[in-house]
Scaffold this motif. Structure first.
Motif, PDB file in Angstrom:
ATOM      1  N   LEU A   1      -1.070  -4.017  -5.633  1.00 27.77           N
ATOM      2  CA  LEU A   1      -0.943  -2.830  -5.337  1.00 27.77           C
ATOM      3  C   LEU A   1      -2.217  -2.036  -4.602  1.00 27.77           C
TER       4      LEU A   1
ATOM      5  N   ALA B   1      -0.187  11.564  -6.474  1.00 31.77           N
ATOM      6  CA  ALA B   1      -0.694  10.390  -6.597  1.00 31.77           C
ATOM      7  C   ALA B   1      -1.578  10.278  -7.945  1.00 31.77           C
TER       8      ALA B   1
ATOM      9  N   LEU C   1       2.444   3.499 -13.102  1.00 33.40           N
ATOM     10  CA  LEU C   1       2.188   2.227 -12.456  1.00 33.40           C
ATOM     11  C   LEU C   1       2.259   0.991 -13.264  1.00 33.40           C
TER      12      LEU C   1
ATOM     13  N   THR D   1       0.789  -1.325  -0.084  1.00 33.64           N
ATOM     14  CA  THR D   1      -0.007   0.056  -0.125  1.00 33.64           C
ATOM     15  C   THR D   1       1.042   1.362  -0.069  1.00 33.64           C
ATOM     16  N   VAL D   2       0.549   2.101  -0.884  1.00 39.85           N
ATOM     17  CA  VAL D   2       1.526   3.262  -1.024  1.00 39.85           C
ATOM     18  C   VAL D   2       0.338   4.521  -0.898  1.00 39.85           C
TER      19      VAL D   2
ATOM     20  N   ILE E   1      -3.236   1.790  -4.008  1.00 40.69           N
ATOM     21  CA  ILE E   1      -2.724   3.340  -4.077  1.00 40.69           C
ATOM     22  C   ILE E   1      -3.948   4.029  -3.217  1.00 40.69           C
ATOM     23  N   THR E   2      -3.705   5.075  -2.269  1.00 40.21           N
ATOM     24  CA  THR E   2      -4.307   5.925  -1.761  1.00 40.21           C
ATOM     25  C   THR E   2      -3.939   7.105  -1.604  1.00 40.21           C
TER      26      THR E   2
ATOM     27  N   LEU F   1       2.194   9.462  -9.983  1.00 41.41           N
ATOM     28  CA  LEU F   1       2.342   7.824  -9.648  1.00 41.41           C
ATOM     29  C   LEU F   1       1.359   7.264 -10.592  1.00 41.41           C
ATOM     30  N   ALA F   2       0.243   7.646 -10.715  1.00 37.97           N
ATOM     31  CA  ALA F   2      -0.751   6.640 -11.424  1.00 37.97           C
ATOM     32  C   ALA F   2      -0.524   6.246 -12.723  1.00 37.97           C
TER      33      ALA F   2
END
Length: 330
Positions: free
Chosen positions: A123, A103, A111, A95-96, A125-126, A107-108
């Motif tokens: 994965l 994010a 991925l 969990t990141v 992602i929050t 990040l997204a």
């Protein structure tokens, strides 16, 4: 029963499968002479010949014909077993947590590269606004700096006692807009041309100083621009919304290039001027020391640091690498 040496069995299997000592040597990264030596060792161990040596090629004997299929199957099973162990090593859930803008915009979109490298890692992602330190300080929240994640990207000053801290990016603000604004009736060529364009604003709901989050008033002052109302234009409560509006051509935003990396790469956004203002905070990757002992967490940590180290838009325009497209300037 004592088995022959594994190296001799491997050499025989490769040579028998290829019907060639040379091809077997190339596969196993040794010399043909080494393959021949291993096969002779196998024949001594078995006390029988496995090949017929002919002038131009080799042929299997009856013993070799009996040995080959079972050895091939055995080596395939060993390869599958090793692959399963390696998959197990890099399997699990990670969990990141990251601030919403980073994010969703940084990040997204990348991925898929991590998923291609580690397809067995699950994965999560929050996106949490409380990962911006000033938000937490202003609200008086304490508690878990990780937001219950294995790895957290935080926007702050890097002082996270009890955690392993890796710097990711400095944060700075610079004007961004759609390339359409560089042409037309009022082309955006100098900072003075901003008087013809809509200024886009974003806020976090905090009473931050200009050094913490530069606004248009601070940027216009630094650029020595007069006669432009720094307060006009719509305001968004998240920077990614303001940058999306800019990409759609609504106006000019003081954006964060590393957050806008995908749009800058695609050309949806451009940086028309060199001048940027630093933001006091930076992005940091943090985790508990014991978390990195988990192979899946370590894999994600290493991947994030690698992606950050290669980020093309991590430096202000004045420090950009020569291979990057230059901003439009006057």
């Amino acid at each position: 029963m004592r088995l022959p040496p594994l190296n001799s069995l491997r050499a025989f299997e490769a040579a028998a499968r290829h019907r060639s000592l040379r091809k077997a040597a190339a596969e196993l990264h040794v010399t043909p002479a080494a393959i021949s030596h291993q096969i002779k060792s196998l024949e001594r161990s078995l006390e029988t010949l496995v090949f017929k040596r002919l002038p131009q090629h080799i042929e299997l004997t009856a013993a070799g014909e009996a040995l080959l299929p079972r050895l091939t199957e055995a080596f395939e099973q060993m390869s599958e077993a090793v692959a399963a162990v390696r998959r197990l090593k890099h399997s699990g859930q990670v969990t990141v947590a990251a601030p919403p803008a980073l994010a969703s915009k940084w990040l997204a979109p990348r991925l898929h590269r991590f998923a291609a490298l580690y397809p067995d890692i699950d994965l999560h992602i929050t996106a949490e606004s409380t990962l911006i330190d000033t938000v937490r300080e202003d609200s008086g929240e304490g508690g878990n700096l990780m937001e219950n994640a294995d790895l957290a990207i935080r926007s702050g000053h890097g002082e996270y006692e009890g955690y392993v801290v890796d710097p990711l990016f400095r944060i700075y603000a610079t004007p961004m807009c759609s390339p359409r604004l560089l042409a037309g009736a009022n082309p955006l060529r100098t900072p003075q041309d901003l008087r013809h364009h809509t200024l886009l604003h974003h806020e976090t709901g905090l009473d931050q100083t200009d050094s913490e989050r530069p606004n248009w008033a601070a940027w216009l002052k630094a650029a020595r621009v007069e006669g432009v109302n720094a307060r006009r234009g719509p305001t968004f409560n998240q920077v990614q919304m303001a940058m999306e509006a800019a990409a759609d051509g609504l106006g000019v935003v003081l954006g964060i290039p590393v957050v806008a990396a995908a749009d800058l790469e695609s050309g949806r956004l451009v940086m028309p001027f060199q001048l940027s203002l630093p933001i006091a905070a930076s992005y940091y990757l943090i985790h508990a020391e014991k978390a990195a002992r988990e192979p899946s967490v370590a894999a994600m940590r290493d991947w994030l640091l690698s992606e950050a180290s290669g980020e093309r838009w991590a430096d202000p325009p004045s420090e950009r690498s020569p291979d990057l497209p230059a901003p439009h300037t006057d």
